[in-house]
Design a protein around this motif. Structure first.
Motif, mmCIF file in Angstrom:
data_model
loop_
_atom_site.group_PDB
_atom_site.id
_atom_site.type_symbol
_atom_site.label_atom_id
_atom_site.label_comp_id
_atom_site.label_asym_id
_atom_site.label_seq_id
_atom_site.Cartn_x
_atom_site.Cartn_y
_atom_site.Cartn_z
ATOM 1 N N LEU A 11 3.033 20.715 -3.605
ATOM 2 C CA LEU A 11 4.286 20.583 -2.863
ATOM 3 C C LEU A 11 4.155 19.556 -1.742
ATOM 4 O O LEU A 11 5.050 18.721 -1.535
ATOM 5 N N ALA A 12 3.041 19.599 -1.015
ATOM 6 C CA ALA A 12 2.812 18.639 0.078
ATOM 7 C C ALA A 12 2.743 17.216 -0.455
ATOM 8 O O ALA A 12 3.294 16.282 0.153
ATOM 9 N N LEU A 13 2.082 17.025 -1.592
ATOM 10 C CA LEU A 13 1.996 15.686 -2.184
ATOM 11 C C LEU A 13 3.378 15.192 -2.616
ATOM 12 O O LEU A 13 3.699 14.010 -2.455
ATOM 13 N N THR A 14 4.195 16.091 -3.140
ATOM 14 C CA THR A 14 5.554 15.715 -3.533
ATOM 15 C C THR A 14 6.372 15.301 -2.322
ATOM 16 O O THR A 14 7.175 14.357 -2.390
ATOM 17 N N TRP A 60 0.813 -1.209 0.000
ATOM 18 C CA TRP A 60 0.000 0.000 0.000
ATOM 19 C C TRP A 60 0.849 1.264 0.000
ATOM 20 O O TRP A 60 0.394 2.328 -0.465
ATOM 21 N N LEU A 61 2.100 1.167 0.487
ATOM 22 C CA LEU A 61 2.975 2.342 0.441
ATOM 23 C C LEU A 61 3.238 2.750 -1.006
ATOM 24 O O LEU A 61 3.185 3.931 -1.360
ATOM 25 N N GLY A 62 3.538 1.751 -1.832
ATOM 26 C CA GLY A 62 3.759 2.039 -3.247
ATOM 27 C C GLY A 62 2.503 2.586 -3.919
ATOM 28 O O GLY A 62 2.588 3.482 -4.766
ATOM 29 N N ASP A 63 1.343 2.052 -3.522
ATOM 30 C CA ASP A 63 0.084 2.538 -4.098
ATOM 31 C C ASP A 63 -0.142 4.011 -3.741
ATOM 32 O O ASP A 63 -0.559 4.814 -4.586
ATOM 33 N N ILE A 64 0.149 4.350 -2.472
ATOM 34 C CA ILE A 64 -0.006 5.748 -2.048
ATOM 35 C C ILE A 64 0.957 6.650 -2.806
ATOM 36 O O ILE A 64 0.596 7.747 -3.245
ATOM 37 N N ALA A 65 2.203 6.189 -2.965
ATOM 38 C CA ALA A 65 3.200 6.992 -3.685
ATOM 39 C C ALA A 65 2.762 7.236 -5.129
ATOM 40 O O ALA A 65 2.881 8.364 -5.635
ATOM 41 N N ASP A 66 2.256 6.190 -5.783
ATOM 42 C CA ASP A 66 1.796 6.351 -7.170
ATOM 43 C C ASP A 66 0.619 7.313 -7.244
ATOM 44 O O ASP A 66 0.574 8.199 -8.118
#
Length: 444
Positions: free
Chosen positions: A230-233, A200-206
């Protein structure tokens, strides 16, 4: 070989994902590690058994060498067993994928036939109705065969997918069993394992990465939402760093994220600098306007002030009342001069920000405030061309505007390349990033 992207009409996505080539590359790498571990374990055992060292330090060295040798033996066993499981899985995965790909190809052929024959049937529907009234012909045999072929392909894919799920679970269990030995993992290994299992970490990052791209585009028209991008980055960077330090992600992604944050920071600093320059230009222009208006008013009433000043100084034959009246007049005229200067300064400070054209807004990457601030700075430079400070402000503002443009262009280019490179390199871009994967810390 790249996997098919379009799985219509059987699935929405690849039911048997994986890369046998990459797995075999990992197997070869593990073979080398196992061989190295075996060599080092034998060397440590030989050191521990050597009898040419004497004393307490020799006993302690031998004991430590034996202990480390045993750990290396266990690690070598892990690598040797796991590489065997992975090698077998690569072979079976390749077989499942061949079956799935063949089923997909057959299904797509059948689907094309069905669509083609269905259109033909629609065009001849009147003839079919007549045939039906006469107790006519059965279903088109070509269409019927295509439907049967499609159903057969669907069954074969279901079978391949079921085998894939069963065998992947089998080999996963084998690998877990191989690493469940007497060698104790440290807390850091537990963390690395937890991150590896946290898909799920990878899913959130994508998700956050794509959201940051979308919000970045919106920010061109509504700069206030730029802070969200910026916050999402930052979220994406934090996840990628976590994955990279645990050996579950690529350091290349971390470099890209840090580069994006650096570019965003440069753009924000440049935008703030332009705002500060605009405020300074207004203040400087207000001071110049005040001086100019005060001087003009003083020039206009210079004669009256001189007359009043002479009358104020006259003594012989002049009453005190007349001198006071002359002094009051002079002070009033001087006050009017100062008031004229103050009005001119206030007019500069309170004047409306200039309107901008669509082209000017586009040149500021859609940032309306930035475009207006730069235009305001240039307006006061042109109003007072002799001011070195206003000319310097305009020059600096243009440089900062160029930084904003450059940061946006580079960041957008990198983001676009990162998201599309695989489609142009047959997934070679992802394989390149995978080679830049290395965990921080060791097992001991």
């Amino acid at each position: 070989m790249a996997r098919p992207k379009d799985w219509h009409p059987l699935r929405e996505s690849d039911p048997v994902p994986g890369d046998p080539i990459e797995i075999r590359e990992q197997v070869e790498h593990m073979k080398k590690i196992a061989k190295y571990l075996r060599t080092q374990a034998e060397a440590l055992t030989a050191m521990a058994d050597a009898d040419n060292l004497k004393g307490k330090y020799a006993d302690e060295l031998a004991e430590n060498a034996r202990g480390l040798g045993r750990k290396l033996d266990l690690a070598e066993d892990r690598y040797r067993e796991v590489k065997g499981h992975l090698s077998n899985w690569a072979d079976e995965l390749e077989d499942f994928q061949k079956k799935a790909d063949k089923a997909l190809s057959d299904a797509q052929d059948a689907q094309r036939t069905i669509e083609s024959r269905s259109k033909s049937d629609d065009q001849s529907s009147d003839n079919k109705k007549k045939d039906d009234e006469k107790g006519g012909s059965d279903e088109d045999p070509v269409l019927k065969q295509a439907k049967e072929d499609l159903e057969d392909a669907r069954k074969r894919l279901n079978s391949a997918e079921g085998g894939y799920q069963e065998r992947s679970g089998h080999f996963a269990s084998k690998i877990r069993s191989s690493i469940d030995d007497d060698m104790k993992d440290s807390w850091w290994n537990d963390i690395k394992g937890w991150v590896a299992d946290a898909d799920w970490l990878g899913d959130i990052a994508d998700w956050a990465s794509w959201a940051a791209t979308a919000v970045g585009v919106v920010a061109m028209f509504f700069p206030a939402v730029g802070v969200i991008a910026l916050a999402l980055t930052v979220v994406v960077a934090a996840i990628h760093i976590t994955q990279a330090v645990t050996g579950n992600g690529s350091w290349f992604d971390v470099v890209m994220d840090l580069g994006a944050l650096k570019l965003a920071r440069n753009g924000l600093k440049a935008a703030k600098a332009v705002k500060a320059l605009q405020q300074n230009s207004r203040k400087t222009a207000a001071g110049l306007a005040k001086e100019k208006s005060t001087a003009q008013a003083a020039q206009a009433n210079a004669g009256a002030r001189k007359t009043a000043a002479r009358a104020e100084r006259r003594r012989g034959g002049t009453s005190r009342k007349n001198r006071e009246r002359a002094r009051a007049k002079r002070l009033r005229l001087e006050g009017e001069n100062r008031a004229a200067g103050k009005r001119a300064a206030d007019e500069v400070r309170d004047s409306e920000m200039p309107q901008i054209t669509a082209q000017e807004k586009a040149s500021a990457i859609g940032d309306r405030n930035l475009a207006r601030q730069v235009k305001d700075i240039n307006k006061w430079r042109d109003t007072y061309p002799d001011s070195a400070e206003l000319a310097s402000n305009a020059s600096q503002a243009q440089r900062h505007k160029d930084v904003v443009q450059g940061s946006w262009a580079v960041a957008t280019g990198l983001d676009t390349a990162d998201k599309t490179a695989d489609s142009f390199t047959d997934d070679g871009y992802s394989r390149m990033k995978d080679r830049m994967t290395a965990p921080v810390g060791s097992q001991w």
